[in-house]
Scaffold this motif. Structure first.
Motif, PDB file in Angstrom:
ATOM      1  N   VAL A   1    -114.604  38.788  45.326  1.00 33.53           N
ATOM      2  CA  VAL A   1    -114.584  38.451  46.748  1.00 33.53           C
ATOM      3  C   VAL A   1    -114.016  39.622  47.531  1.00 33.53           C
ATOM      4  O   VAL A   1    -112.952  40.141  47.184  1.00 33.53           O
ATOM      5  CB  VAL A   1    -113.711  37.201  47.037  1.00 33.53           C
ATOM      6  CG1 VAL A   1    -113.785  36.828  48.520  1.00 33.53           C
ATOM      7  CG2 VAL A   1    -114.115  36.024  46.169  1.00 33.53           C
ATOM      8  N   GLY A   2    -114.715  40.004  48.580  1.00 30.96           N
ATOM      9  CA  GLY A   2    -114.235  41.085  49.420  1.00 30.96           C
ATOM     10  C   GLY A   2    -114.253  40.719  50.878  1.00 30.96           C
ATOM     11  O   GLY A   2    -115.040  39.869  51.313  1.00 30.96           O
ATOM     12  N   GLY A   3    -113.392  41.364  51.620  1.00 33.62           N
ATOM     13  CA  GLY A   3    -113.354  41.130  53.056  1.00 33.62           C
ATOM     14  C   GLY A   3    -112.889  42.367  53.797  1.00 33.62           C
ATOM     15  O   GLY A   3    -112.033  43.112  53.310  1.00 33.62           O
ATOM     16  N   GLY A   4    -113.479  42.565  54.952  1.00 38.90           N
ATOM     17  CA  GLY A   4    -113.004  43.615  55.835  1.00 38.90           C
ATOM     18  C   GLY A   4    -111.647  43.213  56.377  1.00 38.90           C
ATOM     19  O   GLY A   4    -111.343  42.015  56.495  1.00 38.90           O
ATOM     20  N   LEU A   5    -110.821  44.191  56.696  1.00 36.76           N
ATOM     21  CA  LEU A   5    -109.511  43.925  57.275  1.00 36.76           C
ATOM     22  C   LEU A   5    -109.570  44.108  58.780  1.00 36.76           C
ATOM     23  O   LEU A   5    -110.101  45.108  59.268  1.00 36.76           O
ATOM     24  CB  LEU A   5    -108.464  44.872  56.689  1.00 36.76           C
ATOM     25  CG  LEU A   5    -108.166  44.692  55.208  1.00 36.76           C
ATOM     26  CD1 LEU A   5    -107.252  45.804  54.713  1.00 36.76           C
ATOM     27  CD2 LEU A   5    -107.547  43.322  54.946  1.00 36.76           C
ATOM     28  N   TYR A   6    -109.030  43.126  59.467  1.00 32.97           N
ATOM     29  CA  TYR A   6    -108.990  43.154  60.929  1.00 32.97           C
ATOM     30  C   TYR A   6    -107.603  42.719  61.359  1.00 32.97           C
ATOM     31  O   TYR A   6    -107.203  41.598  61.082  1.00 32.97           O
ATOM     32  CB  TYR A   6    -110.044  42.206  61.518  1.00 32.97           C
ATOM     33  CG  TYR A   6    -111.437  42.601  61.098  1.00 32.97           C
ATOM     34  CD1 TYR A   6    -112.165  43.531  61.831  1.00 32.97           C
ATOM     35  CD2 TYR A   6    -112.006  42.068  59.945  1.00 32.97           C
ATOM     36  CE1 TYR A   6    -113.424  43.915  61.431  1.00 32.97           C
ATOM     37  CE2 TYR A   6    -113.269  42.457  59.534  1.00 32.97           C
ATOM     38  CZ  TYR A   6    -113.967  43.381  60.285  1.00 32.97           C
ATOM     39  OH  TYR A   6    -115.216  43.778  59.878  1.00 32.97           O
ATOM     40  N   ALA A   7    -106.876  43.625  62.000  1.00 27.88           N
ATOM     41  CA  ALA A   7    -105.530  43.333  62.504  1.00 27.88           C
ATOM     42  C   ALA A   7    -104.643  42.724  61.414  1.00 27.88           C
ATOM     43  O   ALA A   7    -103.939  41.742  61.636  1.00 27.88           O
ATOM     44  CB  ALA A   7    -105.612  42.403  63.711  1.00 27.88           C
ATOM     45  N   GLY A   8    -104.720  43.289  60.215  1.00 25.94           N
ATOM     46  CA  GLY A   8    -103.850  42.842  59.134  1.00 25.94           C
ATOM     47  C   GLY A   8    -104.270  41.557  58.455  1.00 25.94           C
ATOM     48  O   GLY A   8    -103.492  40.981  57.696  1.00 25.94           O
ATOM     49  N   ARG A   9    -105.473  41.108  58.718  1.00 29.89           N
ATOM     50  CA  ARG A   9    -105.977  39.883  58.070  1.00 29.89           C
ATOM     51  C   ARG A   9    -107.341  40.164  57.469  1.00 29.89           C
ATOM     52  O   ARG A   9    -108.119  40.955  57.995  1.00 29.89           O
ATOM     53  CB  ARG A   9    -106.097  38.747  59.084  1.00 29.89           C
ATOM     54  CG  ARG A   9    -104.753  38.324  59.652  1.00 29.89           C
ATOM     55  CD  ARG A   9    -104.891  37.200  60.617  1.00 29.89           C
ATOM     56  NE  ARG A   9    -105.090  35.964  59.872  1.00 29.89           N
ATOM     57  CZ  ARG A   9    -105.506  34.832  60.428  1.00 29.89           C
ATOM     58  NH1 ARG A   9    -105.786  34.771  61.700  1.00 29.89           N
ATOM     59  NH2 ARG A   9    -105.656  33.748  59.703  1.00 29.89           N
TER      60      ARG A   9
END
Length: 170
Positions: free
Chosen positions: A56-64
């Motif tokens: 599972v991967g996710g981009g980071l946006y504002a520390g989340r």
């Protein structure tokens, strides 16, 4: 999983597509190593039961982590806890991810612990002209965009996953 016939899900949360490209690169390495792989957006996955392992991967946006990755982990918590799991993040818009290990953000660290994930890695991010979102446009306007993904690092990590996935069978 039995032999190299294990089925692996590589799923991701992305806004502008760069995390999807990382997921596709991971999936390609796993396929070359003989695994059956599906790379799908996290929001489109209805069940993890057909898979023997999950990335599972996710981009980071504002520390989340990206909301689709967070929701995926919450929705499939029980199933993820029952199979091998690897997590990745993409985000820093500088060379830091290539220079040192960047620890997971707090929400991802919590998921790693709760789900006994094998590993987490943070890859450099990518933000280029045409990106969606006000914040993205402001970052680009300030000259902080660019492509900081290191596909050699990504493919090396995916190779370790492939090795661990196939080693479990013996």
């Amino acid at each position: 999983m039995t032999g190299k016939t294990g089925k692996v899900l590589v799923t991701y949360g992305t806004t502008n597509g760069s995390t999807a490209q990382i997921a596709e690169a991971i999936a390609e390495v796993l396929r070359k190593d003989g695994l059956t792989v599906e790379a799908l957006p996290a929001r489109s996955v209805t069940s993890v039961s057909p898979y023997d392992a999950v990335v599972v991967g996710g981009g980071l946006y504002a520390g989340r982590w990206h909301k689709d990755a967070r929701r995926f982990v919450r929705r499939h918590h029980r199933g993820l806890a029952e199979r091998p799991l690897w997590l990745f993040s993409s985000g820093p818009l500088d060379a830091s991810a290539a220079e040192r290990d960047i620890p997971p953000v707090p929400g991802v660290r919590k998921a790693m612990t709760e789900l006994d994930a094998n590993e987490h890695v943070t890859f450099g991010g990518c933000l280029e002209e045409g990106a969606k979102g006000w914040v993205a446009r402001m970052i680009l306007r300030s000259g902080k965009g660019g492509d900081f993904r290191d596909f050699t690092q990504i493919e090396t990590w995916a190779g370790r996953i492939a090795g661990e996935s196939t080693a479990r069978e013996t």
